[in-house]
Design an enzyme around this catalytic site. Structure first.
Site, PDB file in Angstrom:
ATOM      1  N   LYS A  23      -4.317  -7.758  -8.078  1.00 36.11           N
ATOM      2  CA  LYS A  23      -5.537  -8.134  -7.372  1.00 36.11           C
ATOM      3  C   LYS A  23      -6.696  -7.224  -7.785  1.00 36.11           C
ATOM      4  O   LYS A  23      -6.479  -6.029  -7.987  1.00 36.11           O
ATOM      5  CB  LYS A  23      -5.248  -7.949  -5.880  1.00 36.11           C
ATOM      6  CG  LYS A  23      -6.096  -8.729  -4.952  1.00 36.11           C
ATOM      7  CD  LYS A  23      -5.614  -8.551  -3.522  1.00 36.11           C
ATOM      8  CE  LYS A  23      -5.742  -7.130  -3.024  1.00 36.11           C
ATOM      9  NZ  LYS A  23      -5.545  -6.953  -1.587  1.00 36.11           N
TER      10      LYS A  23
ATOM     11  N   LYS B 156     -10.580  -2.224  -4.801  1.00 36.63           N
ATOM     12  CA  LYS B 156     -11.435  -1.030  -4.756  1.00 36.63           C
ATOM     13  C   LYS B 156     -10.651   0.201  -5.176  1.00 36.63           C
ATOM     14  O   LYS B 156     -11.220   1.194  -5.615  1.00 36.63           O
ATOM     15  CB  LYS B 156     -11.904  -0.774  -3.314  1.00 36.63           C
ATOM     16  CG  LYS B 156     -12.757  -1.844  -2.720  1.00 36.63           C
ATOM     17  CD  LYS B 156     -12.878  -1.638  -1.208  1.00 36.63           C
ATOM     18  CE  LYS B 156     -13.297  -2.909  -0.522  1.00 36.63           C
ATOM     19  NZ  LYS B 156     -13.141  -2.882   0.919  1.00 36.63           N
TER      20      LYS B 156
ATOM     21  N   LYS C  97       0.810  -1.216   0.000  1.00 33.26           N
ATOM     22  CA  LYS C  97       0.000   0.000   0.000  1.00 33.26           C
ATOM     23  C   LYS C  97       0.842   1.263   0.000  1.00 33.26           C
ATOM     24  O   LYS C  97       0.416   2.299  -0.502  1.00 33.26           O
ATOM     25  CB  LYS C  97      -0.940   0.019   1.216  1.00 33.26           C
ATOM     26  CG  LYS C  97      -2.136  -0.883   1.027  1.00 33.26           C
ATOM     27  CD  LYS C  97      -3.164  -0.687   2.112  1.00 33.26           C
ATOM     28  CE  LYS C  97      -4.332  -1.619   1.909  1.00 33.26           C
ATOM     29  NZ  LYS C  97      -5.168  -1.755   3.088  1.00 33.26           N
TER      30      LYS C  97
HETATM   31  P1  TYM Z   1     -10.887  -5.526   2.756  1.00 36.52           P
HETATM   32  O1  TYM Z   1     -11.923  -4.524   3.086  1.00 36.52           O
HETATM   33  O2  TYM Z   1      -9.701  -5.117   1.945  1.00 36.52           O
HETATM   34  O3  TYM Z   1     -11.529  -6.741   2.003  1.00 36.52           O
HETATM   35  C1  TYM Z   1     -12.662  -7.408   2.534  1.00 36.52           C
HETATM   36  C2  TYM Z   1     -12.568  -8.902   2.248  1.00 36.52           C
HETATM   37  O4  TYM Z   1     -12.515  -9.146   0.841  1.00 36.52           O
HETATM   38  C3  TYM Z   1     -11.387  -9.966   0.535  1.00 36.52           C
HETATM   39  N1  TYM Z   1     -10.843  -9.545  -0.764  1.00 36.52           N
HETATM   40  C4  TYM Z   1     -10.623 -10.377  -1.784  1.00 36.52           C
HETATM   41  N2  TYM Z   1     -10.810 -11.702  -1.921  1.00 36.52           N
HETATM   42  C5  TYM Z   1     -10.503 -12.253  -3.123  1.00 36.52           C
HETATM   43  N3  TYM Z   1     -10.012 -11.541  -4.178  1.00 36.52           N
HETATM   44  C6  TYM Z   1      -9.822 -10.205  -4.082  1.00 36.52           C
HETATM   45  N4  TYM Z   1      -9.377  -9.510  -5.105  1.00 36.52           N
HETATM   46  C7  TYM Z   1     -10.128  -9.565  -2.846  1.00 36.52           C
HETATM   47  N5  TYM Z   1     -10.057  -8.272  -2.400  1.00 36.52           N
HETATM   48  C8  TYM Z   1     -10.503  -8.286  -1.127  1.00 36.52           C
HETATM   49  C9  TYM Z   1     -10.396  -9.713   1.660  1.00 36.52           C
HETATM   50  O5  TYM Z   1      -9.509 -10.792   1.805  1.00 36.52           O
HETATM   51  C10 TYM Z   1     -11.316  -9.561   2.842  1.00 36.52           C
HETATM   52  O6  TYM Z   1     -11.666 -10.819   3.376  1.00 36.52           O
HETATM   53  N6  TYM Z   1      -8.203  -6.161   6.832  1.00 36.52           N
HETATM   54  C11 TYM Z   1      -9.478  -6.449   6.260  1.00 36.52           C
HETATM   55  C12 TYM Z   1     -10.658  -5.946   7.053  1.00 36.52           C
HETATM   56  C13 TYM Z   1     -10.684  -6.358   8.479  1.00 36.52           C
HETATM   57  C14 TYM Z   1     -10.931  -7.656   8.970  1.00 36.52           C
HETATM   58  C15 TYM Z   1     -10.909  -7.543  10.392  1.00 36.52           C
HETATM   59  C16 TYM Z   1     -11.171  -8.872   8.373  1.00 36.52           C
HETATM   60  C17 TYM Z   1     -10.523  -5.545   9.546  1.00 36.52           C
HETATM   61  N7  TYM Z   1     -10.662  -6.269  10.708  1.00 36.52           N
HETATM   62  C18 TYM Z   1     -11.110  -8.648  11.197  1.00 36.52           C
HETATM   63  C19 TYM Z   1     -11.371  -9.969   9.201  1.00 36.52           C
HETATM   64  C20 TYM Z   1     -11.336  -9.867  10.601  1.00 36.52           C
HETATM   65  C21 TYM Z   1      -9.520  -5.793   4.904  1.00 36.52           C
HETATM   66  O7  TYM Z   1      -8.864  -4.837   4.632  1.00 36.52           O
HETATM   67  O8  TYM Z   1     -10.405  -6.280   4.072  1.00 36.52           O
END
Ligand code: TYM
Length: 342
Positions: free
Chosen positions: A205, A208, A121
């Protein structure tokens, strides 16, 4: 999925950031599995707005509020049932932030320095990143452990954060002489699309934050837009391969086949067998039909839910009350173990 240690009741926790609209990667990598897990164990699903401000300052507070509602609406539209699962907004339960501070003092700098997401990032501009972005993983550990959750359904990119969560739990338990106090939660990475790639570049990947909207399918895209994005998805000039080995070095083909398999709920080998040697055009038409059939009803339901923001706020407030009640005794006991006022 192995069974959690008997001492800890099986409990799911997961979350998504309210930054831009959710996309097919979020859906296939995580959300779709969240919905299924509701049949197996109690689930807590969070909109992690405190994580969202690690990277962006929202110009107006209402922008963040709207983004939170959109993500909550996406959860519900995809099948998260607020009557069965707890659905809430992270900043409404201060226990997350309190535990995160304690975990900042448990985690080691060396552990944080290894986090690949932070490196990805920030790139070359590490010194301009917020301190919050650096300590992001300890807040994530707190999200999970403040409920003593045992299972965390996520996409592949979150696995390293889950390893850190386990390290934090283990070190806390050791440092404070409280064996088994926190469980060592496991990442639940399920399905054939645990890492959905950009439709414009198979080495990146689906995200967003990608500048090109054509790189991703948003959960809010209408049927025409979904079909158009799939038709325009980048491929290579060769026909579809005959076997798994034929996918080597063809990331775009592999990505579309993985998405097809995940949407159809069939093994990837079946998809390859069915389209072996064919051109991409026919395959893409079928893929577009599958994607539209799955995404369009979600988009439609999201629109209906978002038309009543007060109802969404009520659901989130109700969830926050339940979440806070679960977190309170765990945080109190944690503070007692540390020696804080509790
Ligand atoms: P975030 O908001 O980036 O993404 C949310 C979820 O979507 C999955 N994901 C993907 N899976 C497959 N292919 C992709 N291209 C892709 N992009 C995103 C992510 O793996 C995620 O499961 N750190 C986390 C948010 C978070 C969290 C937590 C998750 C904060 N606290 C506690 C679990 C438990 C995040 O940034 O997800």
């Amino acid at each position: 999925m192995s069974d959690a240690p008997a001492k800890h009741q099986p409990l799911v926790f997961s979350g998504m950031q309210p930054t831009n609209t959710l996309h097919l990667g979020n859906y296939l990598g995580a959300l779709k599995n969240w919905v299924k897990l509701q049949d197996q164990m109690p689930c807590i699903y969070c909109v992690v707005d405190m994580h969202a401000i690690t990277a962006v300052a929202y110009a107006k507070p209402d922008d963040l509020r709207t983004a939170v509602r959109e993500v909550a609406a996406a959860y519900i539209a995809a099948g998260v049932d607020p009557k069965r699962s707890i659905l809430f907004q992270q900043s409404a339960v201060p226990a997350h932030a309190e535990l995160a501070w304690i975990f900042n003092c448990v985690a080691r700098l060396g552990w944080m320095d290894r986090m690949t997401q932070f490196k990805e990032k920030t790139g070359k501009h590490k010194e301009r990143a917020s301190v919050g972005l650096y300590t992001y993983p300890t807040l994530m550990a707190a999200d999970i452990l403040v409920y003593k959750a045992t299972h965390v359904p996520v996409g592949e990119d979150q696995k390293q954060h889950l390893e850190l969560t386990r390290d934090v739990a283990q070190k806390f338990n050791n440092d404070y002489g409280a064996e088994d106090f926190f469980p060592l939660p496991e990442a639940v990475v399920l399905g054939t699309a645990t890492r959905v790639m950009s439709l414009r570049d198979g080495s990146k990947k689906m995200s967003k934050s990608d500048d090109s909207d054509m790189s991703r399918i948003n959960l809010t895209d209408d049927a025409d837009m979904v079909a158009q994005k799939i038709r325009k998805a980048r491929t290579d000039p060769n026909p579809l391969p005959d076997d798994e080995k034929g996918l080597e070095g063809r990331p775009e083909a592999e990505n579309l086949i993985n998405i097809f398999a995940a949407l159809a709920g069939t093994p990837r080998s079946d998809v390859i067998a069915r389209f072996a040697g064919q051109q991409f055009s026919g395959f893409k038409n079928e893929l577009a039909d599958l994607a539209v059939a799955e995404i369009a009803p979600i988009a439609e339901k999201m629109r209906r839910l978002l038309a009543d923001p007060a109802e969404l706020d009520r659901i989130l407030a109700d969830g926050a009350e339940q979440a806070a009640a679960l977190a309170a005794p765990i945080l109190r006991e944690t503070k007692r173990l540390v020696g804080f006022h509790a």
